[in-house]
Write an enzyme that holds these catalytic residues in place. Structure first.
Site, PDB file in Angstrom:
ATOM      1  N   ALA A 111      -6.901  -7.729  -8.736  1.00  0.00           N
ATOM      2  CA  ALA A 111      -8.033  -8.610  -8.424  1.00  0.00           C
ATOM      3  C   ALA A 111      -8.320  -9.594  -9.539  1.00  0.00           C
ATOM      4  O   ALA A 111      -8.747 -10.725  -9.282  1.00  0.00           O
ATOM      5  CB  ALA A 111      -9.277  -7.775  -8.125  1.00  0.00           C
ATOM      6  N   ASP A 128      -0.839   2.466  18.557  1.00  0.00           N
ATOM      7  CA  ASP A 128      -1.695   1.343  18.203  1.00  0.00           C
ATOM      8  C   ASP A 128      -0.976   0.282  17.381  1.00  0.00           C
ATOM      9  O   ASP A 128      -1.450  -0.848  17.275  1.00  0.00           O
ATOM     10  CB  ASP A 128      -2.907   1.845  17.414  1.00  0.00           C
ATOM     11  N   ASP A 144       0.837  -1.189   0.000  1.00  0.00           N
ATOM     12  CA  ASP A 144       0.000   0.000   0.000  1.00  0.00           C
ATOM     13  C   ASP A 144       0.881   1.252   0.000  1.00  0.00           C
ATOM     14  O   ASP A 144       1.809   1.334  -0.802  1.00  0.00           O
ATOM     15  CB  ASP A 144      -0.931  -0.040   1.226  1.00  0.00           C
ATOM     16  N   ASP A 176      10.335  -0.150   0.000  1.00  0.00           N
ATOM     17  CA  ASP A 176       9.679   0.813  -0.869  1.00  0.00           C
ATOM     18  C   ASP A 176       9.877   0.336  -2.299  1.00  0.00           C
ATOM     19  O   ASP A 176      10.954   0.499  -2.875  1.00  0.00           O
ATOM     20  CB  ASP A 176      10.268   2.208  -0.673  1.00  0.00           C
ATOM     21  N   ASP A 216       1.485   8.417   2.221  1.00  0.00           N
ATOM     22  CA  ASP A 216       0.230   8.909   1.649  1.00  0.00           C
ATOM     23  C   ASP A 216      -0.033  10.334   2.119  1.00  0.00           C
ATOM     24  O   ASP A 216      -0.180  10.589   3.317  1.00  0.00           O
ATOM     25  CB  ASP A 216      -0.913   7.984   2.075  1.00  0.00           C
ATOM     26  N   SER A 230     -11.298  -1.717  -0.131  1.00  0.00           N
ATOM     27  CA  SER A 230     -10.017  -1.718   0.576  1.00  0.00           C
ATOM     28  C   SER A 230     -10.179  -2.284   1.972  1.00  0.00           C
ATOM     29  O   SER A 230      -9.436  -3.167   2.402  1.00  0.00           O
ATOM     30  CB  SER A 230      -9.453  -0.290   0.669  1.00  0.00           C
ATOM     31  N   ASP A 276       4.342   5.999   6.462  1.00  0.00           N
ATOM     32  CA  ASP A 276       3.268   6.103   5.482  1.00  0.00           C
ATOM     33  C   ASP A 276       3.494   7.344   4.619  1.00  0.00           C
ATOM     34  O   ASP A 276       3.562   8.469   5.136  1.00  0.00           O
ATOM     35  CB  ASP A 276       1.919   6.189   6.203  1.00  0.00           C
ATOM     36  N   THR A 319      -5.967   4.595  20.406  1.00  0.00           N
ATOM     37  CA  THR A 319      -7.335   5.011  20.077  1.00  0.00           C
ATOM     38  C   THR A 319      -8.391   4.073  20.629  1.00  0.00           C
ATOM     39  O   THR A 319      -9.566   4.424  20.679  1.00  0.00           O
ATOM     40  CB  THR A 319      -7.511   5.050  18.549  1.00  0.00           C
ATOM     41  N   THR A 351      -2.516  12.117   0.359  1.00  0.00           N
ATOM     42  CA  THR A 351      -3.781  12.405  -0.308  1.00  0.00           C
ATOM     43  C   THR A 351      -4.876  12.602   0.731  1.00  0.00           C
ATOM     44  O   THR A 351      -4.628  12.631   1.942  1.00  0.00           O
ATOM     45  CB  THR A 351      -4.166  11.263  -1.247  1.00  0.00           C
ATOM     46  N   HIS A 365      -3.512   5.703   3.889  1.00  0.00           N
ATOM     47  CA  HIS A 365      -4.280   4.524   3.477  1.00  0.00           C
ATOM     48  C   HIS A 365      -3.653   3.232   3.993  1.00  0.00           C
ATOM     49  O   HIS A 365      -4.342   2.352   4.516  1.00  0.00           O
ATOM     50  CB  HIS A 365      -4.385   4.503   1.950  1.00  0.00           C
TER      51      HIS A 365
END
Length: 465
Positions: free
Chosen positions: A201, A73, A64, A83, A96, A253, A94, A118, A98, A103
């Site tokens: 997939a 956590d 991902d 990578d 990401d 996802s 991470d 959390t 966006t 993600h």
């Protein structure tokens, strides 16, 4: 591939739950899932799954955007990865930036969150996460090979790119299957739009996952494709972002990550069960939740891991995922094999060469004999023969004996046209209904805006549509 409803982030409810059940440093075993984690009720995670398995000894690769391993956590859960996009990191940050804001971290939290920061818990909290940064098809292929080579028994790709499965990606999946990994991928999130065929997939041998809600109704945007194998929880699912906050989202996802976590529980309890057997069990556990039989949006239905862990899924059931993979592999071998008539490597042509060599040798001997006879007759004043010596080989220009089988032998040499690879799966017969009796346990609260979640025991059979 996660569609965020935004923005429910570290709400007062979440803080109350954290304060009550998950102080810093507390073990995941002592924590309880957040009320909105409805799949814990539907699957009976705490009282039915965890007594058998929590995923210990299993590595789940999350291909991902990387995983923010420093979050409380996920502390102690994330292994050094890679990578695959050439960024030079080990996957434990991470990347990401966006709208999803992490993600890969969200997917990892659904699998193995510890509830320390959390309160959110993963379905397989004792599993390890192997993070791989990959956001393109070539990187997916590199990441799959890396993960399989590092011993990941579950490879989770909450990713989907429109188009057919490219050769290098299929080869990577083949490599992973050869290493006994189970490869799980999201079906896609534009089923109510272009509904494109998505890879990975649609690669042969991949378990493709669609999404359903807490009432096991198909998510409207879940892809409608023949490659969809099963469905998992993917509507109003809560996960942890790279900034450590909890947010709700929808998508295949999330369904993929949660299905991968369930597979990790199975692989942990049954370490000697092959990937082929695991996939057959996952399919056999599914409860039909769409149109009767296998359908293109939920596949064979909503998976029920408890049935696998307690041994109630027959071991002789269908396995269309590996059946499709076997057909692909067989056709690939036929395509690569040389045709019987292509040069000396073909069996019939090699035999012809041997026959010709024998004839040539015999002819040479007869020519020598003929020359010897001519020389002797010349010495005695006799005329030389004008025709061929009986039994001599034909002169140049005369036809050679027919090569290969005669009219009553086998047909043309070499394989005929091969049937194309078919990716569709056979229809599954209707599943038997769930056990009778009251549901086990009480719901822990409905997903926001939805009905109370069904449990693994009171899942109704949906009538044909």
């Amino acid at each position: 591939m996660r569609r965020w409803s935004r923005v429910v982030a570290r709400s007062a409810l979440a803080l109350l739950v954290v304060g009550g059940v998950a102080s810093p440093g507390s073990a995941a075993a002592a924590a309880k899932p957040l009320p909105q984690q409805w799949w814990f009720t539907s699957w009976g995670v705490q009282d039915r799954l965890w007594p058998s398995s929590k995923g210990q000894g299993v590595t789940v690769a999350v291909i991902d955007t990387g995983v923010q391993s420093a979050l409380p956590d996920l502390s102690g859960v994330v292994l050094p990865g890679m990578d695959a996009e050439g960024g030079g990191g080990d996957g434990r940050t991470d990347v990401d930036r966006t709208e999803s804001n992490g993600h890969g971290t969200a997917m990892a939290s659904l699998i193995a969150a510890q509830g320390r920061g959390t309160g959110l818990l993963g379905v397989a909290p004792n599993a390890k996460i192997l993070p791989v940064v990959a956001q393109s098809k070539p990187a997916y292929a590199k990441g799959i090979r890396f993960a399989a080579g590092r011993g990941a028994k579950v490879i989770s790709l909450s990713q989907a790119v429109a188009g057919p499965c490219p050769a290098d990606l299929q080869e990577a999946v083949t490599y992973a299957l050869g290493k006994d990994a189970v490869v799980v991928a999201g079906a896609g999130n534009d089923g109510n739009g272009s509904n494109s065929s998505m890879s990975p997939a649609n690669c042969a041998g991949v378990v493709a996952v669609g999404a359903v809600d807490g009432q096991f109704r198909p998510w409207a945007k879940s892809q409608r494709q023949s490659y969809v194998t099963v469905a998992g929880p993917g509507v109003q699912t809560s996960a942890i972002l790279r900034d450590g906050k909890v947010s709700f989202g929808n998508g295949t996802s999330d369904a993929t990550a949660l299905t991968s976590a369930a597979v990790a529980l199975v692989r942990s309890k049954f370490p000697n069960m092959s990937n082929r057997e695991v996939v057959q069990q996952v399919i056999g556990s599914a409860m039909d939740v769409g149109p009767r039989g296998k359908d293109d949006q939920t596949g064979f239905g909503f998976i029920r891991p408890y049935r696998i862990l307690n041994g109630t899924v027959p071991k002789s059931g269908a396995n269309p995922v590996f059946d499709a993979y076997d057909r692909m592999a067989k056709n690939a071998q036929k395509t690569e094999a040389p045709a019987a008539g292509d040069g000396p490597k073909g069996g019939a042509d090699m035999a012809s060469v041997i026959v010709l060599a024998a004839w040539a040798g015999l002819g040479a001997v007869l020519i020598v004999v003929m020359l010897f006879v001519v020389m002797r007759r010349r010495k005695k004043g006799r005329p030389a023969p004008v025709g061929p010596v009986p039994g001599a080989t034909p002169s140049f220009g005369a036809p050679y004996p027919p090569q290969g089988p005669g009219p009553h032998g086998p047909g043309p040499q070499g394989p005929g046209p091969q049937p194309g690879y078919q990716q569709g799966y056979p229809q599954q017969p209707p599943q038997p209904g769930p056990p009778h009796g009251p549901p086990h346990g009480s719901p822990q609260g409905p997903p926001p805006g939805g009905l109370p979640p069904q449990t693994y025991q009171d899942i109704p059979q949906q009538p044909p549509q």
